[in-house]
Structure formats: C-alpha cells, structure tokens
Design a protein around this motif. Structure first.
Motif, PDB file in Angstrom:
ATOM      1  N   SER A 171      13.119   1.706   8.306  1.00 16.84           N
ATOM      2  CA  SER A 171      14.486   1.085   8.379  1.00 16.84           C
ATOM      3  C   SER A 171      14.450   0.406   9.815  1.00 16.84           C
ATOM      4  CB  SER A 171      15.772   1.950   8.424  1.00 16.84           C
ATOM      5  OG  SER A 171      15.517   3.202   9.037  1.00 16.84           O
ATOM      6  N   GLY A 172      15.386  -0.321   9.915  1.00 14.70           N
ATOM      7  CA  GLY A 172      15.641  -1.220  11.451  1.00 14.70           C
ATOM      8  C   GLY A 172      14.655  -2.076  11.474  1.00 14.70           C
TER       9      GLY A 172
ATOM     10  N   TYR B  30       2.761   4.111   6.247  1.00 14.43           N
ATOM     11  CA  TYR B  30       3.129   2.811   6.943  1.00 14.43           C
ATOM     12  C   TYR B  30       2.540   3.000   8.378  1.00 14.43           C
ATOM     13  CZ  TYR B  30       5.799  -1.183   8.397  1.00 14.43           C
ATOM     14  OH  TYR B  30       6.125  -2.548   8.673  1.00 14.43           O
ATOM     15  N   ARG B  31       3.431   4.281   8.950  1.00 17.19           N
ATOM     16  CA  ARG B  31       2.769   4.573  10.170  1.00 17.19           C
ATOM     17  C   ARG B  31       1.470   4.498  10.698  1.00 17.19           C
ATOM     18  NH1 ARG B  31       4.793  10.334  11.086  1.00 17.19           N
ATOM     19  NH2 ARG B  31       2.679  10.685  10.412  1.00 17.19           N
TER      20      ARG B  31
ATOM     21  N   ASP C 175       8.239   7.453  11.455  1.00 24.63           N
ATOM     22  CA  ASP C 175       8.440   8.665  10.704  1.00 24.63           C
ATOM     23  C   ASP C 175       9.122   8.664   9.474  1.00 24.63           C
ATOM     24  OD1 ASP C 175       6.984   9.687  12.852  1.00 24.63           O
ATOM     25  OD2 ASP C 175       8.834  10.545  13.796  1.00 24.63           O
ATOM     26  N   GLU C 176       9.788   7.736   9.124  1.00 28.97           N
ATOM     27  CA  GLU C 176      10.273   7.815   7.632  1.00 28.97           C
ATOM     28  C   GLU C 176       9.173   7.167   6.662  1.00 28.97           C
ATOM     29  OE1 GLU C 176      13.271   4.444   7.690  1.00 28.97           O
ATOM     30  OE2 GLU C 176      14.581   5.926   9.215  1.00 28.97           O
TER      31      GLU C 176
ATOM     32  N   LYS D  50       0.789  -1.264   0.040  1.00 29.27           N
ATOM     33  CA  LYS D  50      -0.216  -0.089  -0.007  1.00 29.27           C
ATOM     34  C   LYS D  50       0.902   1.252   0.135  1.00 29.27           C
ATOM     35  CE  LYS D  50      -4.397  -1.314   2.141  1.00 29.27           C
ATOM     36  NZ  LYS D  50      -5.176  -1.189   3.088  1.00 29.27           N
ATOM     37  N   CYS D  51       1.860   1.222   0.844  1.00 29.78           N
ATOM     38  CA  CYS D  51       2.588   2.471   1.071  1.00 29.78           C
ATOM     39  C   CYS D  51       3.938   2.783   0.336  1.00 29.78           C
ATOM     40  CB  CYS D  51       3.033   2.660   2.518  1.00 29.78           C
ATOM     41  SG  CYS D  51       1.479   2.645   3.553  1.00 29.78           S
ATOM     42  N   HIS D  52       4.382   1.628  -0.277  1.00 26.60           N
ATOM     43  CA  HIS D  52       5.534   1.610  -1.077  1.00 26.60           C
ATOM     44  C   HIS D  52       6.617   1.940  -0.295  1.00 26.60           C
ATOM     45  CE1 HIS D  52       3.183   0.499  -4.473  1.00 26.60           C
ATOM     46  NE2 HIS D  52       2.518   1.833  -4.352  1.00 26.60           N
TER      47      HIS D  52
END
Length: 63
Positions: free
Chosen positions: A38-39, A50-51, A45-46, A32-34
C-alpha cells in the motif's frame, strides 16, 4: 495485466518520477506475487514476495 494489478500499481506509481518504468516493473511483480504494498513507497513487509524479488544486478526489482 489484470485490473487488480493495474489499479494497485496505479496507486503505487502515482508519485514515481518514471511512471512508465514504475508501472512496468510493478506490473511484473504484481503478476508474480499477487500483491502490491500500500502507499506510494515503503510498506514492503506487506508483500514479502514483492519485497524480495531481485533484478539481474541483485537490486530490488519492485518499486
């Protein structure tokens, strides 16, 4: 899923207690978010999309 999502989610879920479930939801969110943060946790917040995805109970959907 795509190889992008598979590799990103493989890293994201590498320390997850429930590997299968983590990979499933990470994959849905990535499609959905492409974007996958990371981690292995945090850094959401990247990827605001997704968040901010929520499940039916209103909890964060993406691992």
């Amino acid at each position: 899923g795509s190889s992008f999502c598979d590799s990103k989610c493989g890293v994201r879920c590498s320390k997850a207690g429930y590997q299968e479930r983590c990979l499933k939801y990470c994959g849905i969110c990535c499609e959905k978010c492409h974007c996958v943060p990371s981690g292995t946790y945090g850094n959401k917040d990247e990827c605001p999309c997704y968040r901010d995805l929520k499940n039916s109970k209103g909890n964060p959907k993406c691992p």
